[in-house]
Write a protein that holds these residues in place. Structure first.
Motif, PDB file in Angstrom:
ATOM      1  N   ARG A 144     -13.229  47.082  54.897  1.00 49.72           N
ATOM      2  CA  ARG A 144     -12.038  46.205  54.228  1.00 49.72           C
ATOM      3  C   ARG A 144     -11.204  45.697  55.205  1.00 49.72           C
ATOM      4  O   ARG A 144     -10.559  44.234  54.830  1.00 49.72           O
ATOM      5  CB  ARG A 144     -11.357  47.355  53.351  1.00 49.72           C
ATOM      6  CG  ARG A 144     -12.091  47.918  52.055  1.00 49.72           C
ATOM      7  CD  ARG A 144     -11.592  48.529  51.404  1.00 49.72           C
ATOM      8  NE  ARG A 144     -10.484  49.472  51.613  1.00 49.72           N
ATOM      9  CZ  ARG A 144     -10.821  50.967  51.337  1.00 49.72           C
ATOM     10  NH1 ARG A 144     -11.637  51.225  50.545  1.00 49.72           N
ATOM     11  NH2 ARG A 144      -9.751  51.576  51.660  1.00 49.72           N
ATOM     12  N   ILE A 145     -10.722  45.971  56.348  1.00 47.20           N
ATOM     13  CA  ILE A 145     -10.097  45.297  57.437  1.00 47.20           C
ATOM     14  C   ILE A 145     -10.926  44.284  57.737  1.00 47.20           C
ATOM     15  O   ILE A 145     -10.521  42.985  57.986  1.00 47.20           O
ATOM     16  CB  ILE A 145      -9.790  46.264  58.573  1.00 47.20           C
ATOM     17  CG1 ILE A 145      -9.008  47.422  58.261  1.00 47.20           C
ATOM     18  CG2 ILE A 145      -9.229  45.510  59.995  1.00 47.20           C
ATOM     19  CD1 ILE A 145      -8.833  48.678  59.277  1.00 47.20           C
ATOM     20  N   SER A 146     -12.030  44.239  58.285  1.00 49.27           N
ATOM     21  CA  SER A 146     -13.137  43.181  58.381  1.00 49.27           C
ATOM     22  C   SER A 146     -12.988  41.952  57.484  1.00 49.27           C
ATOM     23  O   SER A 146     -12.901  40.898  57.597  1.00 49.27           O
ATOM     24  CB  SER A 146     -14.315  43.567  58.950  1.00 49.27           C
ATOM     25  OG  SER A 146     -15.220  42.692  59.138  1.00 49.27           O
ATOM     26  N   ALA A 147     -13.277  42.531  56.160  1.00 53.75           N
ATOM     27  CA  ALA A 147     -13.049  41.338  55.026  1.00 53.75           C
ATOM     28  C   ALA A 147     -11.903  40.795  54.901  1.00 53.75           C
ATOM     29  O   ALA A 147     -11.772  39.476  54.826  1.00 53.75           O
ATOM     30  CB  ALA A 147     -13.563  42.111  53.797  1.00 53.75           C
ATOM     31  N   ASN A 148     -10.800  41.545  55.059  1.00 51.89           N
ATOM     32  CA  ASN A 148      -9.318  40.888  55.144  1.00 51.89           C
ATOM     33  C   ASN A 148      -9.332  39.898  56.185  1.00 51.89           C
ATOM     34  O   ASN A 148      -8.651  39.058  55.978  1.00 51.89           O
ATOM     35  CB  ASN A 148      -8.302  41.996  54.868  1.00 51.89           C
ATOM     36  CG  ASN A 148      -7.094  41.386  54.877  1.00 51.89           C
ATOM     37  OD1 ASN A 148      -6.367  41.279  55.708  1.00 51.89           O
ATOM     38  ND2 ASN A 148      -6.843  40.996  53.474  1.00 51.89           N
ATOM     39  N   LEU A 149      -9.826  40.331  57.268  1.00 55.20           N
ATOM     40  CA  LEU A 149      -9.404  39.358  58.550  1.00 55.20           C
ATOM     41  C   LEU A 149     -10.359  37.897  58.369  1.00 55.20           C
ATOM     42  O   LEU A 149      -9.810  37.155  58.566  1.00 55.20           O
ATOM     43  CB  LEU A 149     -10.080  40.267  59.662  1.00 55.20           C
ATOM     44  CG  LEU A 149      -9.711  39.543  61.141  1.00 55.20           C
ATOM     45  CD1 LEU A 149      -8.384  39.267  61.212  1.00 55.20           C
ATOM     46  CD2 LEU A 149     -10.228  40.564  62.090  1.00 55.20           C
ATOM     47  N   SER A 150     -11.492  38.225  57.712  1.00 56.70           N
ATOM     48  CA  SER A 150     -11.933  36.912  57.322  1.00 56.70           C
ATOM     49  C   SER A 150     -11.270  36.134  56.234  1.00 56.70           C
ATOM     50  O   SER A 150     -11.224  34.961  56.365  1.00 56.70           O
ATOM     51  CB  SER A 150     -13.433  37.357  56.803  1.00 56.70           C
ATOM     52  OG  SER A 150     -14.664  37.923  57.580  1.00 56.70           O
ATOM     53  N   ASN A 151     -10.820  36.727  55.421  1.00 54.97           N
ATOM     54  CA  ASN A 151      -9.965  36.244  54.298  1.00 54.97           C
ATOM     55  C   ASN A 151      -8.697  35.297  55.161  1.00 54.97           C
ATOM     56  O   ASN A 151      -8.324  34.341  54.315  1.00 54.97           O
ATOM     57  CB  ASN A 151      -9.219  36.969  53.295  1.00 54.97           C
ATOM     58  CG  ASN A 151     -10.234  37.746  52.661  1.00 54.97           C
ATOM     59  OD1 ASN A 151     -10.076  38.746  51.806  1.00 54.97           O
ATOM     60  ND2 ASN A 151     -11.524  37.279  52.286  1.00 54.97           N
ATOM     61  N   GLN A 152      -8.357  35.847  56.140  1.00 49.55           N
ATOM     62  CA  GLN A 152      -7.221  34.904  56.925  1.00 49.55           C
ATOM     63  C   GLN A 152      -7.614  33.696  57.265  1.00 49.55           C
ATOM     64  O   GLN A 152      -6.484  33.169  57.796  1.00 49.55           O
ATOM     65  CB  GLN A 152      -6.620  35.930  57.951  1.00 49.55           C
ATOM     66  CG  GLN A 152      -6.199  37.256  57.370  1.00 49.55           C
ATOM     67  CD  GLN A 152      -5.170  37.290  56.350  1.00 49.55           C
ATOM     68  OE1 GLN A 152      -4.151  36.417  56.544  1.00 49.55           O
ATOM     69  NE2 GLN A 152      -5.195  38.433  55.426  1.00 49.55           N
ATOM     70  N   HIS A 179       2.142  34.371  60.139  1.00 43.91           N
ATOM     71  CA  HIS A 179       0.917  34.716  60.075  1.00 43.91           C
ATOM     72  C   HIS A 179       0.056  34.805  60.983  1.00 43.91           C
ATOM     73  O   HIS A 179      -0.977  35.843  61.127  1.00 43.91           O
ATOM     74  CB  HIS A 179       0.468  33.445  59.058  1.00 43.91           C
ATOM     75  CG  HIS A 179      -0.988  33.749  58.547  1.00 43.91           C
ATOM     76  ND1 HIS A 179      -2.230  32.948  58.922  1.00 43.91           N
ATOM     77  CD2 HIS A 179      -1.494  34.560  57.583  1.00 43.91           C
ATOM     78  CE1 HIS A 179      -2.923  33.453  58.287  1.00 43.91           C
ATOM     79  NE2 HIS A 179      -2.736  34.592  57.486  1.00 43.91           N
ATOM     80  N   VAL A 180       0.124  34.081  62.309  1.00 45.75           N
ATOM     81  CA  VAL A 180      -0.641  34.151  63.362  1.00 45.75           C
ATOM     82  C   VAL A 180      -0.421  35.831  64.012  1.00 45.75           C
ATOM     83  O   VAL A 180      -1.273  36.284  64.282  1.00 45.75           O
ATOM     84  CB  VAL A 180      -0.370  33.017  64.523  1.00 45.75           C
ATOM     85  CG1 VAL A 180      -0.885  33.587  65.758  1.00 45.75           C
ATOM     86  CG2 VAL A 180      -0.732  31.636  63.961  1.00 45.75           C
ATOM     87  N   LEU A 181       0.881  36.043  64.049  1.00 43.49           N
ATOM     88  CA  LEU A 181       1.062  37.465  64.440  1.00 43.49           C
ATOM     89  C   LEU A 181       0.509  38.382  63.451  1.00 43.49           C
ATOM     90  O   LEU A 181       0.046  39.389  63.940  1.00 43.49           O
ATOM     91  CB  LEU A 181       2.644  37.812  64.555  1.00 43.49           C
ATOM     92  CG  LEU A 181       3.242  36.836  65.550  1.00 43.49           C
ATOM     93  CD1 LEU A 181       4.949  37.088  65.660  1.00 43.49           C
ATOM     94  CD2 LEU A 181       2.834  37.149  66.969  1.00 43.49           C
ATOM     95  N   TRP A 182       0.328  38.278  62.301  1.00 45.09           N
ATOM     96  CA  TRP A 182       0.144  39.117  61.223  1.00 45.09           C
ATOM     97  C   TRP A 182      -1.582  39.297  61.656  1.00 45.09           C
ATOM     98  O   TRP A 182      -2.152  40.297  61.700  1.00 45.09           O
ATOM     99  CB  TRP A 182       0.064  38.819  59.964  1.00 45.09           C
ATOM    100  CG  TRP A 182      -0.457  39.799  58.807  1.00 45.09           C
ATOM    101  CD1 TRP A 182      -1.620  39.685  58.169  1.00 45.09           C
ATOM    102  CD2 TRP A 182      -0.140  41.080  58.704  1.00 45.09           C
ATOM    103  NE1 TRP A 182      -1.954  40.548  57.269  1.00 45.09           N
ATOM    104  CE2 TRP A 182      -0.976  41.658  57.637  1.00 45.09           C
ATOM    105  CE3 TRP A 182       0.734  41.947  59.168  1.00 45.09           C
ATOM    106  CZ2 TRP A 182      -1.120  42.878  57.286  1.00 45.09           C
ATOM    107  CZ3 TRP A 182       0.741  43.462  58.896  1.00 45.09           C
ATOM    108  CH2 TRP A 182      -0.016  43.709  57.852  1.00 45.09           C
ATOM    109  N   VAL A 183      -2.555  38.073  61.860  1.00 42.27           N
ATOM    110  CA  VAL A 183      -3.834  37.922  62.120  1.00 42.27           C
ATOM    111  C   VAL A 183      -4.046  38.794  63.491  1.00 42.27           C
ATOM    112  O   VAL A 183      -5.105  39.619  63.574  1.00 42.27           O
ATOM    113  CB  VAL A 183      -4.313  36.687  62.254  1.00 42.27           C
ATOM    114  CG1 VAL A 183      -5.707  36.497  62.473  1.00 42.27           C
ATOM    115  CG2 VAL A 183      -4.291  36.036  60.789  1.00 42.27           C
TER     116      VAL A 183
END
Length: 122
Positions: free
Chosen positions: A40-48, A4-8
């Motif tokens: 959408r990328i920014s929002a997804n990053l926040s979701n992480q 998960h860290v690598l994905w983020v």
């Protein structure tokens, strides 16, 4: 947890690449190909950093027990990680809110099950 860290980290790199042309003044408008996907990328990053917090806490608690982690817990952790990847793809590449909600529910239930097992298998 490392997966998960690598994905983020990948999402940070992706967001940087998408924002770079605008930051460096190479484009003047959000109508560029990546202009629509950047929020959408920014929002997804926040979701992480929202629900995954509970994943990290339960993982740290499991590891800190000092005994072998149950294979069901490991399987649930991988379901969570795979679900986060799929959730990112759905959120970034589509506007399908129903599918995104379904994928989130799978992530949510995997972590909830991890917590349930941690509390009741002690």
């Amino acid at each position: 947890m490392l997966a998960h860290v690598l994905w983020v980290a990948f999402l940070y790199v992706l967001l940087t690449l998408v924002r770079a042309p605008s930051v460096w003044g190479l484009i003047q408008s959000k109508k560029e190909p990546w202009g629509e996907v950047e929020p959408r990328i920014s929002a997804n990053l926040s979701n992480q950093f929202e629900w995954p917090l509970f994943f990290y806490v339960v993982c740290v608690l499991l590891v800190s027990q000092g005994s072998a982690v149950d294979s069901v817990q490991v399987w649930l952790a991988w379901v969570f990680v795979a679900g986060r990847l799929f959730h990112s793809c759905v959120q970034i590449l589509t506007k399908n809110v129903r599918l995104r909600g379904l994928v989130f529910t799978i992530n949510f239930l995997a972590v909830l099950a991890m917590w349930f097992l941690f509390i009741f298998n002690r």
